[in-house]
Design a protein around this motif. Structure first.
Motif, PDB file in Angstrom:
ATOM      1  N   GLU A  89      -1.321  -5.233   3.537  1.00 26.52           N
ATOM      2  CA  GLU A  89      -0.191  -4.590   4.210  1.00 26.52           C
ATOM      3  C   GLU A  89       0.200  -5.453   5.399  1.00 26.52           C
ATOM      4  O   GLU A  89      -0.585  -6.263   5.878  1.00 26.52           O
ATOM      5  N   HIS A  90       1.423  -5.260   5.908  1.00 25.73           N
ATOM      6  CA  HIS A  90       1.949  -6.225   6.876  1.00 25.73           C
ATOM      7  C   HIS A  90       1.500  -5.989   8.309  1.00 25.73           C
ATOM      8  O   HIS A  90       1.673  -6.866   9.158  1.00 25.73           O
ATOM      9  N   ASP A  91       0.918  -4.810   8.612  1.00 26.54           N
ATOM     10  CA  ASP A  91       0.387  -4.605   9.964  1.00 26.54           C
ATOM     11  C   ASP A  91      -0.698  -3.540   9.918  1.00 26.54           C
ATOM     12  O   ASP A  91      -0.905  -2.876   8.894  1.00 26.54           O
ATOM     13  N   GLY A 129       0.791  -1.222   0.000  1.00 28.03           N
ATOM     14  CA  GLY A 129       0.000   0.000   0.000  1.00 28.03           C
ATOM     15  C   GLY A 129       0.820   1.268   0.000  1.00 28.03           C
ATOM     16  O   GLY A 129       0.365   2.308   0.469  1.00 28.03           O
ATOM     17  N   GLY A 130       2.048   1.190  -0.542  1.00 30.27           N
ATOM     18  CA  GLY A 130       2.871   2.392  -0.676  1.00 30.27           C
ATOM     19  C   GLY A 130       2.342   3.294  -1.783  1.00 30.27           C
ATOM     20  O   GLY A 130       1.210   3.153  -2.241  1.00 30.27           O
ATOM     21  N   ARG A 131       3.183   4.223  -2.231  1.00 32.17           N
ATOM     22  CA  ARG A 131       2.727   5.190  -3.229  1.00 32.17           C
ATOM     23  C   ARG A 131       2.192   4.509  -4.483  1.00 32.17           C
ATOM     24  O   ARG A 131       1.122   4.849  -4.993  1.00 32.17           O
ATOM     25  N   MET A 132       2.913   3.517  -4.998  1.00 35.69           N
ATOM     26  CA  MET A 132       2.464   2.844  -6.221  1.00 35.69           C
ATOM     27  C   MET A 132       1.249   1.960  -5.949  1.00 35.69           C
ATOM     28  O   MET A 132       0.258   1.988  -6.685  1.00 35.69           O
ATOM     29  N   GLY A 133       1.313   1.145  -4.883  1.00 35.67           N
ATOM     30  CA  GLY A 133       0.193   0.266  -4.577  1.00 35.67           C
ATOM     31  C   GLY A 133      -1.079   1.034  -4.302  1.00 35.67           C
ATOM     32  O   GLY A 133      -2.168   0.661  -4.765  1.00 35.67           O
ATOM     33  N   ALA A 134      -0.957   2.134  -3.546  1.00 37.46           N
ATOM     34  CA  ALA A 134      -2.139   2.943  -3.262  1.00 37.46           C
ATOM     35  C   ALA A 134      -2.695   3.561  -4.531  1.00 37.46           C
ATOM     36  O   ALA A 134      -3.922   3.648  -4.708  1.00 37.46           O
ATOM     37  N   GLY A 135      -1.820   3.981  -5.435  1.00 35.48           N
ATOM     38  CA  GLY A 135      -2.289   4.542  -6.706  1.00 35.48           C
ATOM     39  C   GLY A 135      -3.017   3.517  -7.556  1.00 35.48           C
ATOM     40  O   GLY A 135      -4.038   3.819  -8.189  1.00 35.48           O
ATOM     41  N   ILE A 136      -2.489   2.286  -7.571  1.00 36.50           N
ATOM     42  CA  ILE A 136      -3.153   1.209  -8.312  1.00 36.50           C
ATOM     43  C   ILE A 136      -4.513   0.917  -7.697  1.00 36.50           C
ATOM     44  O   ILE A 136      -5.526   0.792  -8.398  1.00 36.50           O
ATOM     45  N   THR A 169     -10.717  -2.058   1.265  1.00 34.63           N
ATOM     46  CA  THR A 169     -10.419  -2.547   2.606  1.00 34.63           C
ATOM     47  C   THR A 169      -8.978  -3.029   2.637  1.00 34.63           C
ATOM     48  O   THR A 169      -8.311  -3.118   1.602  1.00 34.63           O
ATOM     49  N   ALA A 170      -8.507  -3.340   3.841  1.00 40.48           N
ATOM     50  CA  ALA A 170      -7.126  -3.807   3.983  1.00 40.48           C
ATOM     51  C   ALA A 170      -7.089  -5.062   4.835  1.00 40.48           C
ATOM     52  O   ALA A 170      -7.907  -5.247   5.742  1.00 40.48           O
ATOM     53  N   ALA A 209      -2.126   3.293   4.341  1.00 40.10           N
ATOM     54  CA  ALA A 209      -2.478   3.012   2.945  1.00 40.10           C
ATOM     55  C   ALA A 209      -3.928   3.393   2.659  1.00 40.10           C
ATOM     56  O   ALA A 209      -4.220   4.028   1.637  1.00 40.10           O
ATOM     57  N   LEU A 210      -4.839   3.006   3.539  1.00 35.73           N
ATOM     58  CA  LEU A 210      -6.248   3.331   3.326  1.00 35.73           C
ATOM     59  C   LEU A 210      -6.481   4.834   3.340  1.00 35.73           C
ATOM     60  O   LEU A 210      -7.279   5.366   2.554  1.00 35.73           O
ATOM     61  N   ASP A 211      -5.773   5.537   4.216  1.00 31.84           N
ATOM     62  CA  ASP A 211      -5.898   6.992   4.269  1.00 31.84           C
ATOM     63  C   ASP A 211      -5.370   7.620   2.985  1.00 31.84           C
ATOM     64  O   ASP A 211      -5.966   8.563   2.446  1.00 31.84           O
ATOM     65  N   ARG A 212      -4.254   7.092   2.474  1.00 31.45           N
ATOM     66  CA  ARG A 212      -3.680   7.601   1.239  1.00 31.45           C
ATOM     67  C   ARG A 212      -4.661   7.412   0.075  1.00 31.45           C
ATOM     68  O   ARG A 212      -4.853   8.309  -0.753  1.00 31.45           O
ATOM     69  N   ILE A 213      -5.280   6.251   0.000  1.00 24.38           N
ATOM     70  CA  ILE A 213      -6.237   5.970  -1.077  1.00 24.38           C
ATOM     71  C   ILE A 213      -7.470   6.859  -0.937  1.00 24.38           C
ATOM     72  O   ILE A 213      -7.952   7.440  -1.931  1.00 24.38           O
ATOM     73  N   ALA A 214      -8.004   6.980   0.286  1.00 26.92           N
ATOM     74  CA  ALA A 214      -9.195   7.813   0.496  1.00 26.92           C
ATOM     75  C   ALA A 214      -8.918   9.267   0.135  1.00 26.92           C
ATOM     76  O   ALA A 214      -9.754   9.933  -0.506  1.00 26.92           O
TER      77      ALA A 214
END
Length: 288
Positions: free
Chosen positions: A38-40, A16-23, A77-78, A47-52
Motif C-alpha cells: 500500500e502507498h502509505d 489493499g482495497g476490497r479486492m486486494g484484501a480479499g485476495i 504484513t504490509a 488493509a491489514l485490519d480489513r484482512i484480519a
C-alpha cells in the motif's frame, strides 16, 4: 515457481482495497505468507485490519470458511513500495484500480523486485493483458487472475492468457487456484474477457430497462433470480461491483467493441451524483 499442488509459499498483493484484501485473505487462509503493498502507513493499516477482520469472521463461521483453509492462516504484513516485495515471492497479484498506466508501472516495478521464477498476475476485469504484458521484460510468466467479489467466498477465478504466457505459468496458476478451493476458467485475452463482457451486457440492458420505465430495479432483479436462477439480479450485482467500476468497464468496451456497450445515461448520472452502490449506501438499491 513452487509446485502447483500446494499454495504458493510467499504471495505479494499490490493494493489493499476490497479486492486486494480479499485476495490476500484467501491466500493467507490457505497458509501462504502474504505481503500487501500500500502507498502509505494509513492505508496499509486499513488493509491489514480489513484482512484480519475477514479472517476472524471466516473463523467464526467455522474453520476459515474456505475449502482449502488450514488450521491457522499464514502471516500477513504490509509494505509501502513494490521495491519491498519479497525477492523469493512465488506469486505477485496486482489489484489496483482499473488504470492501465498505473497497473503497468506497478507490474514493471514488481518484476524488478522479485526473482526470475515469480509469476506476476493482474486482477484486471477488462483491461488487455497483452498491453500490460508489454511493460514486462519476461511476459511469459505473466497472466490475468481475475478474482470475483467477495473474493473469499467466490468460487471462480478467470485465468486470462496473454500471447506469451507459458504453459508452466498457466499450470502454476491453475494449481494455486485449486488450493484456494476455487475453480478456474481459462480464456484468451479479449476485451472484457468472458465474465465481464457477458455480465456487463446484462447489467447495461437492465439499466436501460429502468431508464425506459419497464420495471423497477427490485422487479428486474427478482425476475432474474427466480426466473433464471441467478444468485442475485444484475442491478444488485452492479451495486456490489460499484457503479463507477461498471462505468469504467463499459467505457472501455464501448471504445473497443462498439455501440452495444455504450453506457446508459442513467449510469453516468448516478456515478456523477456519487451513487456508487453498496460502498456509498445507494445505487440502484439502498444499502444499510
Amino acid at each position: 515457481m513452487t509446485s502447483a499442488s500446494v499454495p504458493p509459499a510467499v504471495v505479494g498483493v499490490i493494493g489493499g482495497g476490497r479486492m486486494g484484501a480479499g485476495i490476500a485473505q484467501s491466500f493467507a487462509a490457505a497458509g501462504s505468507t502474504v505481503v500487501v503493498v500500500e502507498h502509505d502507513d494509513a492505508t496499509a493499516a486499513v488493509a491489514l485490519d480489513r484482512i484480519a477482520n475477514g479472517l476472524r469472521r471466516a473463523a467464526e463461521r467455522g474453520g476459515l470458511g474456505e475449502p482449502a483453509a488450514r488450521d491457522a492462516p499464514g502471516p500477513v504484513t504490509a509494505v509501502s513500495s513494490t521495491a519491498q516485495l519479497p525477492h523469493d515471492a512465488d506469486l505477485v497479484v496486482e489489484a489496483v484500480p482499473e488504470d492501465a498506466a498505473l497497473k503497468a508501472r506497478l507490474l514493471a516495478a514488481a518484476e524488478q523486485a522479485v526473482g526470475d521464477r515469480c509469476v506476476l498476475a493482474t486482477n484486471t476485469s477488462s483491461l488487455p493483458v497483452t498491453e500490460l504484458a508489454a511493460a514486462l521484460t519476461r511476459p511469459g510468466r505473466f497472466l490475468g487472475m481475475h478474482f470475483f467479489n467477495p473474493v473469499p467466498v467466490s468460487a471462480l477465478v478467470e485465468l486470462v492468457l496473454g500471447p506469451e504466457t507459458t504453459r508452466e505459468t498457466l499450470d502454476a496458476a491453475v494449481g494455486w487456484t485449486h488450493t484456494l478451493g476455487k475453480q478456474e476458467v481459462v480464456v484468451q485475452d479479449s476485451p472484457g474477457f468472458a465474465s465481464s463482457r457477458l455480465g456487463l451486457a446484462l447489467g447495461l440492458e437492465a439499466i436501460r430497462m429502468v431508464e425506459e420505465g419497464v420495471a423497477d430495479p427490485e422487479a428486474i432483479d427478482t425476475a432474474m433470480r427466480l426466473g433464471y436462477r441467478h444468485p442475485m439480479g444484475p442491478l444488485r450485482l452492479t451495486d456490489l461491483v460499484g457503479l463507477d467500476v461498471r462505468l469504467a468497464i463499459a467505457e472501455h468496451l464501448h471504445a473497443t467493441l462498439g455501440e452495444r456497450f455504450a453506457p446508459p445515461p442513467l449510469l453516468r448520472e448516478k456515478v456523477a451524483r456519487g451513487e456508487l452502490g453498496r460502498k456509498t449506501g445507494q445505487g440502484f438499491h439502498r444499502w444499510q
